[in-house]
Design a protein around this motif. Sequence first.
Motif, PDB file in Angstrom:
ATOM      1  N   ARG A 290       0.829  -1.300  -0.079  1.00 50.64           N
ATOM      2  CA  ARG A 290       0.040  -0.134   0.047  1.00 50.64           C
ATOM      3  C   ARG A 290       0.825   1.174  -0.027  1.00 50.64           C
ATOM      4  NH1 ARG A 290      -2.084  -1.068   6.074  1.00 50.64           N
ATOM      5  NH2 ARG A 290      -2.817  -2.963   4.800  1.00 50.64           N
TER       6      ARG A 290
ATOM      7  N   SER B  95       4.718   7.494   1.723  1.00 56.50           N
ATOM      8  CA  SER B  95       4.821   6.226   2.671  1.00 56.50           C
ATOM      9  C   SER B  95       4.309   4.885   1.553  1.00 56.50           C
ATOM     10  CB  SER B  95       3.738   6.044   3.822  1.00 56.50           C
ATOM     11  OG  SER B  95       3.558   4.985   4.424  1.00 56.50           O
TER      12      SER B  95
ATOM     13  N   SER C 187       4.489   0.702   1.749  1.00 56.55           N
ATOM     14  CA  SER C 187       4.634  -0.384   2.251  1.00 56.55           C
ATOM     15  C   SER C 187       4.683  -1.523   1.589  1.00 56.55           C
ATOM     16  CB  SER C 187       3.158  -0.790   3.307  1.00 56.55           C
ATOM     17  OG  SER C 187       2.961   0.332   4.190  1.00 56.55           O
TER      18      SER C 187
ATOM     19  N   GLY D  63       8.762  -4.163   4.729  1.00 58.05           N
ATOM     20  CA  GLY D  63       8.121  -3.236   5.632  1.00 58.05           C
ATOM     21  C   GLY D  63       7.948  -1.935   4.929  1.00 58.05           C
ATOM     22  N   LYS D  64       7.554  -1.013   5.745  1.00 60.22           N
ATOM     23  CA  LYS D  64       7.146   0.649   5.663  1.00 60.22           C
ATOM     24  C   LYS D  64       8.539   1.501   5.521  1.00 60.22           C
ATOM     25  CE  LYS D  64       3.770   3.895   7.145  1.00 60.22           C
ATOM     26  NZ  LYS D  64       2.849   4.045   7.946  1.00 60.22           N
ATOM     27  N   TYR D  65       8.543   2.255   4.356  1.00 63.01           N
ATOM     28  CA  TYR D  65       9.626   3.395   4.065  1.00 63.01           C
ATOM     29  C   TYR D  65       8.863   4.715   3.814  1.00 63.01           C
ATOM     30  CZ  TYR D  65      13.329  -0.323   4.103  1.00 63.01           C
ATOM     31  OH  TYR D  65      13.710  -1.241   4.452  1.00 63.01           O
TER      32      TYR D  65
ATOM     33  N   ARG E  62      13.513   4.063   6.743  1.00 64.55           N
ATOM     34  CA  ARG E  62      12.445   3.161   7.245  1.00 64.55           C
ATOM     35  C   ARG E  62      11.513   3.610   8.318  1.00 64.55           C
ATOM     36  NH1 ARG E  62      13.656  -2.782   7.520  1.00 64.55           N
ATOM     37  NH2 ARG E  62      11.851  -3.560   7.665  1.00 64.55           N
ATOM     38  N   ASP E  63      10.401   3.315   8.377  1.00 66.96           N
ATOM     39  CA  ASP E  63       9.344   4.224   9.242  1.00 66.96           C
ATOM     40  C   ASP E  63       9.833   4.002  10.852  1.00 66.96           C
ATOM     41  OD1 ASP E  63       7.249   5.354  10.362  1.00 66.96           O
ATOM     42  OD2 ASP E  63       5.630   3.527   9.562  1.00 66.96           O
TER      43      ASP E  63
ATOM     44  N   ARG F 282       7.195   1.981  12.870  1.00 66.51           N
ATOM     45  CA  ARG F 282       6.976   0.433  12.624  1.00 66.51           C
ATOM     46  C   ARG F 282       7.360  -0.264  13.620  1.00 66.51           C
ATOM     47  NH1 ARG F 282      10.339  -3.608  10.456  1.00 66.51           N
ATOM     48  NH2 ARG F 282       9.182  -5.069   9.277  1.00 66.51           N
TER      49      ARG F 282
END
Length: 70
Positions: free
Chosen positions: A4, A15, A17, A22-24, A59-60, A63
């Motif tokens: 997403r 953002s 995902s 994972g999310k960046y 990287r988020d 998270r």
Amino acid sequence: MIDRVAFDDDARVLSVSFKQTGKYLYNEVPATIFEALCKASSAGAFFNEQIKGRFQCRRDPERRRFGPNA
């Protein structure tokens, strides 16, 4: 590849995902790039051609990490 995406207009932060990693967060992304990503026939191909390596990312920090190496 991509699970997403979301965009913060005010901060110009994209953002992304990813299914595997994972999310960046990508900084200083124009809204037009986000709009084109949403309309692309292949989000992964568009990401690789227009976003990856072109914008500063991290990287988020929000998270949550799970697993033995978390």
